[in-house]
Enzyme design. Structure first.
Site, PDB file in Angstrom:
ATOM      1  N   LYS A 148     -11.315  -4.498   7.162  1.00 11.20           N
ATOM      2  CA  LYS A 148     -10.836  -4.833   8.515  1.00 11.20           C
ATOM      3  C   LYS A 148     -10.923  -3.665   9.557  1.00 11.20           C
ATOM      4  CE  LYS A 148      -6.348  -5.252  10.010  1.00 11.20           C
ATOM      5  NZ  LYS A 148      -5.519  -4.114   9.927  1.00 11.20           N
ATOM      6  N   HIS A 240      -4.703 -11.096   8.580  1.00 10.70           N
ATOM      7  CA  HIS A 240      -3.447 -11.483   7.918  1.00 10.70           C
ATOM      8  C   HIS A 240      -2.841 -12.821   8.194  1.00 10.70           C
ATOM      9  CE1 HIS A 240      -4.560  -7.674   6.556  1.00 10.70           C
ATOM     10  NE2 HIS A 240      -3.634  -6.937   7.405  1.00 10.70           N
TER      11      HIS A 240
HETATM   12  C1  BG6 Z   1      -2.863  -3.438   7.420  1.00 10.53           C
HETATM   13  C2  BG6 Z   1      -2.276  -3.096   8.886  1.00 10.53           C
HETATM   14  O1  BG6 Z   1      -3.827  -4.204   7.552  1.00 10.53           O
HETATM   15  O2  BG6 Z   1      -1.867  -4.298   6.917  1.00 10.53           O
HETATM   16  C3  BG6 Z   1      -0.956  -2.247   9.224  1.00 10.53           C
HETATM   17  O3  BG6 Z   1      -3.205  -2.043   9.537  1.00 10.53           O
HETATM   18  C4  BG6 Z   1      -0.137  -2.884   8.249  1.00 10.53           C
HETATM   19  O4  BG6 Z   1      -0.716  -1.846  10.303  1.00 10.53           O
HETATM   20  C5  BG6 Z   1      -0.516  -3.512   6.671  1.00 10.53           C
HETATM   21  O5  BG6 Z   1       1.174  -2.170   8.088  1.00 10.53           O
HETATM   22  C6  BG6 Z   1       0.560  -4.377   6.013  1.00 10.53           C
HETATM   23  O6  BG6 Z   1       0.220  -4.619   4.848  1.00 10.53           O
HETATM   24  P1  BG6 Z   1       1.258  -4.881   3.841  1.00 10.53           P
HETATM   25  O7  BG6 Z   1       0.411  -5.353   2.666  1.00 10.53           O
HETATM   26  O8  BG6 Z   1       2.097  -3.731   3.671  1.00 10.53           O
HETATM   27  O9  BG6 Z   1       1.947  -5.962   4.388  1.00 10.53           O
END
Ligand code: BG6
Length: 485
Positions: A148, A240
């Site tokens: 992404k 997400h």
């Molecule tokens: C990423 C975002 O895709 O996901 C970040 O760009 C974010 O800003 C991260 O902090 C969160 O991922 P996880 O796995 O730590 O929840």
């Protein structure tokens, strides 16, 4: 069949923090296919030895010191190669092609190209792979992994897809969303489709609303320049949060296969009502943490949202009338990702003691992180005289049931790419439909005529207006820091 993983952006953070530690852990656990090689390319002039030394240090840190084993590393490092080069220089690509041929020899090999670069290099990399005939599959499968952001809106997502499709078939393209590699996200499908007790109540008759929260404690930090152009909607929602929504709301596929799973997910997106510009204000709430405007790379008058809450409607037989609340923010009170299924109140309140008028219904909390598990909330009689009730819970914790270390999200996903299983990867239409849903929010929030953004102090659950917004809808956010530890 030998495998070659070609990483573009070899000297970047993603490679050292996530990709190489994940591949190393796969090898340590005996899951990496034999004869897997890594070939890294980036502009930094490095020899094989220098890159190996850098990766040894970062892998020690990011795979976990306790998991790092010098002997395994020596065997692993033997398969690591580095090819300095600029994606935009054609001769460098020709050298990469020659180097790959030398490493792979005359046999066949499955090759995975991983775009771990800044997004502006996606197009030149794909075009160069096309020009040099490197997507062609006569000597083994050729796959490409795209990180992404998949564009920044519907128009750019379409351009990126068109570029990918000019060189690769959709079946060769793996758009990675690391949330789908999280163990508890996959378990949500198992919970729903390998058990019979949840499915009968998983619909509008029994569910009042669904809340999906991805709260982060971290600030924007060094990523200010990127983040200010993205904001929370592009950074977290289009990918997400919508992925979590799809897995929560999808129908059971007839078979567990990449096309059938993804068809069901896309049907959810198809059923989501795309809002008109003038509907966004009522269906969303945004905020920015105090201090964001002092982060490096952020303009001092930035109106970019670091917190967002949106309400979506899924207009199909299962979900009509059940609001899905999606919420995410930086600098919140704790790190927790959870899906809360809020069940309806019973039709009759037989026992008034202890239940407020707008009482809580049963809840199923699916905690994705930090600890993985599930908690079911239900009313119980408080021992003693009278019918006093209290909400109590039943816990399932992954770490208590399964003592083994849970794999990092990138591990199963990388293995899936090597095996050609795209079930947990986003398809072109999925990405485009996601943008179609999120774009109206992005546009409305960026409109100069929009009201000034609400601020919140770091450590809060977003701005106070977020709670008022929920209360106005007769509901409240489930603001409990990880229910399971
Ligand atoms: C990423 C975002 O895709 O996901 C970040 O760009 C974010 O800003 C991260 O902090 C969160 O991922 P996880 O796995 O730590 O929840």
């Amino acid at each position: 069949m030998p495998h070659t993983i070609v990483i573009f952006g070899a000297s970047g953070d993603l490679t050292s923090r996530k990709l190489v530690p994940a591949i190393y852990n796969l090898m340590r656990c005996g899951k990496l296919p034999a004869e897997t090689r890594i070939v890294g390319m980036s502009r930094t002039p490095l020899s094989d030895e220098q890159w190996r030394a850098m990766l040894e240090e970062s892998t020690r840190t990011f795979a976990g010191e306790s998991r790092f084993d010098a002997e395994t590393w020596v065997a692993f490092a033997a398969g690591i190669h580095y090819q300095p080069g600029d994606i935009e220089v054609d001769a460098d690509f020709a050298s990469l092609k020659t180097r790959l041929a030398e490493i792979e020899g005359s046999g066949t090999a499955t090759r995975v190209y991983y775009l771990a670069t800044a997004p502006r290099f996606y197009k030149p990399a794909v075009e160069a792979l096309g020009r040099h005939g490197m997507a062609e599959e006569s000597r083994g499968a050729r796959r490409i992994v795209v990180e992404k952001p998949f564009g920044t809106d519907l128009a750019t997502a379409k351009q990126l897809n068109a570029c990918l499709h000019s060189v690769f078939h959709e079946s060769q393209v793996f758009r990675i969303d690391h949330y789908l590699g999280k163990e508890s996200v996959q378990n949500l499908m198992v919970l729903r489709f390998a058990n019979t007790i949840f499915e009968p109540v998983w619909d509008r008759r029994y569910i009042d609303h669904v809340q999906i929260t991805v709260a982060e404690e971290v600030a924007v930090g060094r990523r200010g320049a990127y983040y200010d152009t993205a904001g929370v909607l592009r950074d977290m929602f289009q990918n997400h949060l919508l992925q979590l929504l799809m897995v929560t709301a999808m129908e059971a596929p007839a078979k567990y296969r990449s096309d059938t799973v993804r068809n069901e997910k896309v049907k959810v997106l198809d059923a989501i009502r795309v809002l008109a510009a003038d509907e966004v204000a009522e269906a969303s709430i945004r905020g920015q943490y105090v201090g964001y405007r002092h982060e490096p790379g952020v303009p001092t008058d930035s109106q970019t949202a670091t917190f967002g809450g949106i309400r979506l409607e899924i207009n199909n037989w299962r979900w009509q009338g059940v609001p899905f609340y999606l919420r995410s923010g930086k600098q919140m009170s704790c790190r927790t990702t959870q899906i809360v299924i809020g069940f309806r109140q019973p039709p009759l309140q037989l026992f008034s003691g202890g239940i407020p008028v707008h009482g809580e219904g049963n809840r199923l909390v699916i905690q994705i992180q930090p600890a993985e598990g599930i908690q079911l909330h239900f009313h119980t009689k408080v021992p003693g005289a009278g019918m006093r009730l209290r909400m109590t819970d039943l816990d399932f914790s992954y770490s208590e049931q399964f003592r083994d270390r849970l794999p990092e999200a990138y591990e199963p996903l990388l293995l899936d790419v090597m095996q050609g299983d795209a079930s947990l990867f986003a398809r072109a239409d999925e990405v485009e439909k996601s943008w179609q849903i999120i774009d109206p929010f992005v546009d409305a929030w960026r409109d100069p005529a929009a009201p000034r953004i609400d601020l919140y102090e770091p450590g809060e659950w977003g701005p106070a207006s977020s709670n008022r917004w929920m209360e106005a809808q007769g509901r409240s956010w489930f603001d409990i820091c990880p229910v399971l530890s």
